[in-house]
Design a protein around this motif. Sequence first.
Motif, PDB file in Angstrom:
ATOM      1  N   ALA A 265       0.821  -1.215   0.000  1.00 23.50           N
ATOM      2  CA  ALA A 265       0.000   0.000   0.000  1.00 23.50           C
ATOM      3  C   ALA A 265       0.858   1.270   0.000  1.00 23.50           C
ATOM      4  O   ALA A 265       0.743   2.096  -0.920  1.00 23.50           O
ATOM      5  N   PRO A 266       1.735   1.479   0.992  1.00 20.78           N
ATOM      6  CA  PRO A 266       2.537   2.710   0.952  1.00 20.78           C
ATOM      7  C   PRO A 266       3.560   2.733  -0.186  1.00 20.78           C
ATOM      8  O   PRO A 266       3.835   3.796  -0.761  1.00 20.78           O
ATOM      9  N   ALA A 267       4.126   1.571  -0.524  1.00 26.34           N
ATOM     10  CA  ALA A 267       5.137   1.538  -1.585  1.00 26.34           C
ATOM     11  C   ALA A 267       4.542   1.939  -2.932  1.00 26.34           C
ATOM     12  O   ALA A 267       5.124   2.742  -3.673  1.00 26.34           O
ATOM     13  N   HIS A 268       3.358   1.416  -3.249  1.00 33.25           N
ATOM     14  CA  HIS A 268       2.751   1.719  -4.543  1.00 33.25           C
ATOM     15  C   HIS A 268       2.071   3.081  -4.540  1.00 33.25           C
ATOM     16  O   HIS A 268       1.908   3.697  -5.596  1.00 33.25           O
ATOM     17  N   ALA A 269       1.707   3.574  -3.358  1.00 25.49           N
ATOM     18  CA  ALA A 269       1.256   4.960  -3.259  1.00 25.49           C
ATOM     19  C   ALA A 269       2.389   5.895  -3.658  1.00 25.49           C
ATOM     20  O   ALA A 269       2.183   6.882  -4.383  1.00 25.49           O
ATOM     21  N   LEU A 270       3.606   5.558  -3.217  1.00 24.21           N
ATOM     22  CA  LEU A 270       4.783   6.351  -3.593  1.00 24.21           C
ATOM     23  C   LEU A 270       5.048   6.271  -5.095  1.00 24.21           C
ATOM     24  O   LEU A 270       5.368   7.285  -5.732  1.00 24.21           O
ATOM     25  N   ILE A 271       4.917   5.079  -5.667  1.00 23.87           N
ATOM     26  CA  ILE A 271       5.182   4.922  -7.102  1.00 23.87           C
ATOM     27  C   ILE A 271       4.276   5.833  -7.925  1.00 23.87           C
ATOM     28  O   ILE A 271       4.742   6.602  -8.778  1.00 23.87           O
ATOM     29  N   PHE A 272       2.969   5.765  -7.671  1.00 25.63           N
ATOM     30  CA  PHE A 272       2.034   6.580  -8.458  1.00 25.63           C
ATOM     31  C   PHE A 272       2.128   8.055  -8.095  1.00 25.63           C
ATOM     32  O   PHE A 272       1.977   8.926  -8.966  1.00 25.63           O
ATOM     33  N   GLY A 273       2.372   8.359  -6.808  1.00 30.12           N
ATOM     34  CA  GLY A 273       2.504   9.755  -6.404  1.00 30.12           C
ATOM     35  C   GLY A 273       3.706  10.409  -7.064  1.00 30.12           C
ATOM     36  O   GLY A 273       3.604  11.502  -7.646  1.00 30.12           O
ATOM     37  N   VAL A 274       4.865   9.752  -6.987  1.00 27.90           N
ATOM     38  CA  VAL A 274       6.085  10.299  -7.591  1.00 27.90           C
ATOM     39  C   VAL A 274       5.962  10.332  -9.108  1.00 27.90           C
ATOM     40  O   VAL A 274       6.384  11.310  -9.752  1.00 27.90           O
ATOM     41  N   TYR A 275       5.371   9.287  -9.701  1.00 23.16           N
ATOM     42  CA  TYR A 275       5.187   9.267 -11.155  1.00 23.16           C
ATOM     43  C   TYR A 275       4.379  10.481 -11.628  1.00 23.16           C
ATOM     44  O   TYR A 275       4.797  11.205 -12.550  1.00 23.16           O
ATOM     45  N   ASN A 276       3.236  10.723 -11.003  1.00 25.63           N
ATOM     46  CA  ASN A 276       2.370  11.812 -11.459  1.00 25.63           C
ATOM     47  C   ASN A 276       2.964  13.189 -11.193  1.00 25.63           C
ATOM     48  O   ASN A 276       2.830  14.097 -12.021  1.00 25.63           O
ATOM     49  N   GLU A 277       3.651  13.361 -10.058  1.00 20.69           N
ATOM     50  CA  GLU A 277       4.274  14.664  -9.786  1.00 20.69           C
ATOM     51  C   GLU A 277       5.443  14.905 -10.728  1.00 20.69           C
ATOM     52  O   GLU A 277       5.673  16.041 -11.156  1.00 20.69           O
ATOM     53  N   THR A 278       6.176  13.848 -11.081  1.00 21.08           N
ATOM     54  CA  THR A 278       7.281  13.990 -12.038  1.00 21.08           C
ATOM     55  C   THR A 278       6.743  14.345 -13.419  1.00 21.08           C
ATOM     56  O   THR A 278       7.310  15.189 -14.124  1.00 21.08           O
ATOM     57  N   MET A 279       5.615  13.708 -13.811  1.00 24.64           N
ATOM     58  CA  MET A 279       4.993  14.028 -15.099  1.00 24.64           C
ATOM     59  C   MET A 279       4.545  15.485 -15.136  1.00 24.64           C
ATOM     60  O   MET A 279       4.731  16.182 -16.154  1.00 24.64           O
ATOM     61  N   ARG A 280       3.977  15.972 -14.040  1.00 28.68           N
ATOM     62  CA  ARG A 280       3.552  17.379 -13.986  1.00 28.68           C
ATOM     63  C   ARG A 280       4.752  18.311 -14.190  1.00 28.68           C
ATOM     64  O   ARG A 280       4.680  19.297 -14.917  1.00 28.68           O
ATOM     65  N   PHE A 281       5.857  17.969 -13.540  1.00 24.53           N
ATOM     66  CA  PHE A 281       7.060  18.789 -13.638  1.00 24.53           C
ATOM     67  C   PHE A 281       7.616  18.762 -15.062  1.00 24.53           C
ATOM     68  O   PHE A 281       7.966  19.812 -15.630  1.00 24.53           O
ATOM     69  N   LEU A 282       7.705  17.577 -15.652  1.00 22.28           N
ATOM     70  CA  LEU A 282       8.276  17.445 -17.000  1.00 22.28           C
ATOM     71  C   LEU A 282       7.422  18.124 -18.065  1.00 22.28           C
ATOM     72  O   LEU A 282       7.931  18.602 -19.073  1.00 22.28           O
ATOM     73  N   GLN A 283       6.112  18.131 -17.820  1.00 18.88           N
ATOM     74  CA  GLN A 283       5.196  18.747 -18.789  1.00 18.88           C
ATOM     75  C   GLN A 283       4.910  20.207 -18.474  1.00 18.88           C
ATOM     76  O   GLN A 283       4.102  20.849 -19.144  1.00 18.88           O
ATOM     77  N   GLY A 284       5.558  20.730 -17.433  1.00 24.95           N
ATOM     78  CA  GLY A 284       5.425  22.139 -17.071  1.00 24.95           C
ATOM     79  C   GLY A 284       4.060  22.523 -16.567  1.00 24.95           C
ATOM     80  O   GLY A 284       3.603  23.667 -16.779  1.00 24.95           O
ATOM     81  N   LYS A 285       3.387  21.585 -15.857  1.00 25.15           N
ATOM     82  CA  LYS A 285       2.033  21.880 -15.364  1.00 25.15           C
ATOM     83  C   LYS A 285       2.077  22.231 -13.888  1.00 25.15           C
ATOM     84  O   LYS A 285       2.963  21.857 -13.157  1.00 25.15           O
TER      85      LYS A 285
END
Length: 285
Positions: A265-285
């Motif tokens: 639960a916490p490990a995969h919460a981190l995976i999706f949380g970090v993935y989506n925040e990194t995507m926001r950063f890379l896409q300038g959102k």
Amino acid sequence: MGWEDFLAGWFGGFAGRLFDYPFDTVKVLLQVEKSKGNGTFNVIRNVYSANGIKGFYKGATAPLIGSMAENGLLFVTYALFQRALGRQPGDPELPLSSLLVCAAASGGCVPLVLTPVELIKCRLQVQNSAEGTFRSYKGPIDCIVKTVKEEGIVRGLYRGNFSTTLREVPGNVCWYGTYESFCLFNMPEGGSKADLGIGVHMTGGAMAGVAYWTAFYPADTVKSQIQTNPKFASSNFSQVFKGIYRNEGIRGLYKGWAITAIRAAPAHALIFGVYNETMRFLQGK
């Protein structure tokens, strides 16, 4: 869709694996040790007594790198299969049924990277256990060299690939299916996943992690045995599965599931949380 998905998945995989590796060490030891008295807390105590905190991170280097590559491949192939079904960046989300097809296809690609990484990880984790079979590896590179030299690439590094695939395909259908369903449920009318906060992504990820490890956990138990026990060198999935069931029943096939689900639960919460925040950063959102 492309390098951003890979890079975001890369960072997400690192965060998730760094958190859950100690739990994975305990899970593997529970799966491969034969003593019925080796409960979760006994295994934790034994690992700590023998090597301290470092014992829980035995062989962590290769899995950390491998998990980054695995998650990068998982997210980029998931995006590419969506594109193959006609979705372009900025388009509405595909129907859930189409996303499940993409998840299954993506899960089928991951063992190309994941099987060798898991084999190295498992062998390093069990080599110093009370009943460990492999005791002579100095580290990941030494493990790779000796495995290839003694067993070859296909029969060595890719030993247990069928079991890994049987875990990954249904596992990733449940993983993405649970996550996407939760996002769809919380998505505003006419909106997209980009409109959702990090809390939704992390909650969906936590639920997805538990679903992934519940989907076909026995395949992981069989994989751990095939990859770490030379007596199964000539055995196929069915033979090992039946042997575990015959000797230990359903409980034998689900050894280590509880600690795995708890850590997921916490490990995969981190995976999706970090993935989506990194995507926001890379896409300038």
